[in-house]
Design a protein around this motif. Structure first.
Motif, PDB file in Angstrom:
ATOM      1  N   UNK A  48       0.683  -1.192  -0.020  1.00 27.22           N
ATOM      2  CA  UNK A  48      -0.044  -0.143   0.170  1.00 27.22           C
ATOM      3  C   UNK A  48       0.729   1.439   0.130  1.00 27.22           C
ATOM      4  N   UNK A  49       2.073   1.182  -0.394  1.00 21.13           N
ATOM      5  CA  UNK A  49       3.021   2.561  -0.059  1.00 21.13           C
ATOM      6  C   UNK A  49       2.681   3.592  -1.337  1.00 21.13           C
ATOM      7  N   UNK A  50       2.175   3.030  -2.212  1.00 20.19           N
ATOM      8  CA  UNK A  50       1.941   3.849  -3.418  1.00 20.19           C
ATOM      9  C   UNK A  50       0.652   4.818  -3.195  1.00 20.19           C
ATOM     10  N   UNK A  51      -0.188   3.951  -2.632  1.00 20.58           N
ATOM     11  CA  UNK A  51      -1.335   4.800  -2.054  1.00 20.58           C
ATOM     12  C   UNK A  51      -1.100   5.645  -1.047  1.00 20.58           C
ATOM     13  N   UNK A  52      -0.332   5.480   0.005  1.00 16.00           N
ATOM     14  CA  UNK A  52       0.285   6.496   0.869  1.00 16.00           C
ATOM     15  C   UNK A  52       0.862   7.798   0.201  1.00 16.00           C
ATOM     16  N   UNK A  53       1.775   7.386  -0.491  1.00 15.89           N
ATOM     17  CA  UNK A  53       2.489   8.640  -1.183  1.00 15.89           C
ATOM     18  C   UNK A  53       1.330   9.431  -2.020  1.00 15.89           C
ATOM     19  N   UNK A  54       0.395   8.728  -2.629  1.00 16.31           N
ATOM     20  CA  UNK A  54      -0.700   9.559  -3.350  1.00 16.31           C
ATOM     21  C   UNK A  54      -1.504  10.430  -2.260  1.00 16.31           C
ATOM     22  N   UNK A  55      -1.699   9.832  -1.138  1.00 18.37           N
ATOM     23  CA  UNK A  55      -2.392  10.500  -0.325  1.00 18.37           C
ATOM     24  C   UNK A  55      -1.665  11.600   0.424  1.00 18.37           C
ATOM     25  N   UNK A  56      -0.426  11.322   0.688  1.00 21.69           N
ATOM     26  CA  UNK A  56       0.695  12.455   1.307  1.00 21.69           C
ATOM     27  C   UNK A  56       0.698  13.472   0.374  1.00 21.69           C
ATOM     28  N   UNK A  57       0.734  13.093  -0.932  1.00 23.05           N
ATOM     29  CA  UNK A  57       0.799  14.648  -2.085  1.00 23.05           C
ATOM     30  C   UNK A  57      -0.450  15.190  -2.185  1.00 23.05           C
ATOM     31  N   UNK A  58      -1.655  14.431  -1.613  1.00 29.67           N
ATOM     32  CA  UNK A  58      -3.121  15.024  -1.762  1.00 29.67           C
ATOM     33  C   UNK A  58      -3.317  14.813  -3.288  1.00 29.67           C
TER      34      UNK A  58
END
Length: 280
Positions: A48-58
């Motif tokens: 799920x790291x890619x989803x986290x990065x997407x959320x981190x960047x909004x």
């Protein structure tokens, strides 16, 4: 096999840092808790790291916002025999782009509104080819894990500092906790990000050059971003921006002088020089 080894090594090193900060936070018990947390984190970050990065960047799904991005990416992925990645945009004036995901089949590519404002279509194509180079080389996983774990280490380090170290140590332990949490752990995490960033940026630049047959448009895009950075006051990154800076096409937060030694990217001058060498 090389990618598996690099990923395993990175996760082991960052897990060690996690345990070190855990020890500073709560002694042996804190270290064991950090080890357990790191094991769970590694599992979830793999998937799920890619989803986290997407959320981190909004980041938001691209939709119909920039149809030229989808068209260019479809053309480039067809040329490179790559799956079509998910496309996103980030609402920010800071010009940049990034790719994330654990494999070409689970990739995502994002552009910022700022980069769409300053690049022409040829320059945009060169930047998107660069990001697809990261997809092609399968180096997104290690960078994405570095971003999420480094961010976790930084936050845990801040907690360790605020709580003043382990309860079963004397004053010397508190001094160690302060040094490890406030300085050593975040710097070590940043150095690991740097180690996996600079060489992969050169490789992605070379991929953009090879798939397009020239590097002038990528060099022009790099120069436009550098000029934009020089035209605005220095920007202080948020914790999420700092943790994921090494995923970006260009580090818009890096400065000159001593701080340049800690940049997650090669200098713009060095990247353009290499592109010119490839053009010969």
């Amino acid at each position: 096999m090389k990618q598996i080894f690099k990923t395993t090594l990175l996760m082991a090193i960052l897990t060690g840092l996690f345990m070190m900060v855990g020890y500073a936070f709560g002694g042996q018990q804190g270290m064991l808790m950090a080890l357990g947390l790191a094991a769970v984190s590694n599992f979830f970050m793999y998937f799920f790291s890619s989803s986290l990065v997407i959320k981190m960047q909004d980041a938001q799904p691209l939709g119909n916002r920039y149809p030229q991005v989808e068209r260019i990416v479809r053309e480039l992925t067809a040329q490179a025999n790559l799956p079509m990645p998910k496309l996103y945009y980030v609402e920010t004036p800071i010009p940049n782009a990034f790719a994330t995901g654990r494999s070409p089949q689970h990739a995502a590519v994002a552009v910022t509104t700022g980069i769409m404002d300053i690049l022409n279509e040829d320059e945009l194509r060169a930047v998107l080819a660069h990001e697809l180079g990261h997809v092609k080389h399968r180096d997104m996983l290690i960078s994405t894990i570095a971003a999420t774990l480094a961010g976790a280490i930084s936050y845990l380090a801040q907690l360790a500092f605020l709580f003043g170290g382990s309860s079963d140590d004397d004053d010397g332990g508190n001094v160690f906790a302060m040094i490890a949490s406030l300085i050593l752990a975040p710097i070590a995490a940043m150095l690991i990000q740097m180690a996996v960033s600079r060489s992969r940026e050169y490789a992605a630049d070379q991929y953009s050059h090879s798939i397009l047959g020239a590097g002038d448009n990528l060099a022009s895009a790099l120069m436009k971003l550098e000029n934009w950075k020089a035209s605005v006051p220095p920007i202080a990154p948020s914790p999420s921006q700092e943790a994921s800076a090494h995923l970006m096409f260009s580090n818009m937060f890096s400065l000159g002088g001593l701080q340049a030694l800690f940049s997650t990217h090669p200098s713009t001058e060095a990247r353009i020089a290499r592109l010119k060498e490839l053009d010969k």
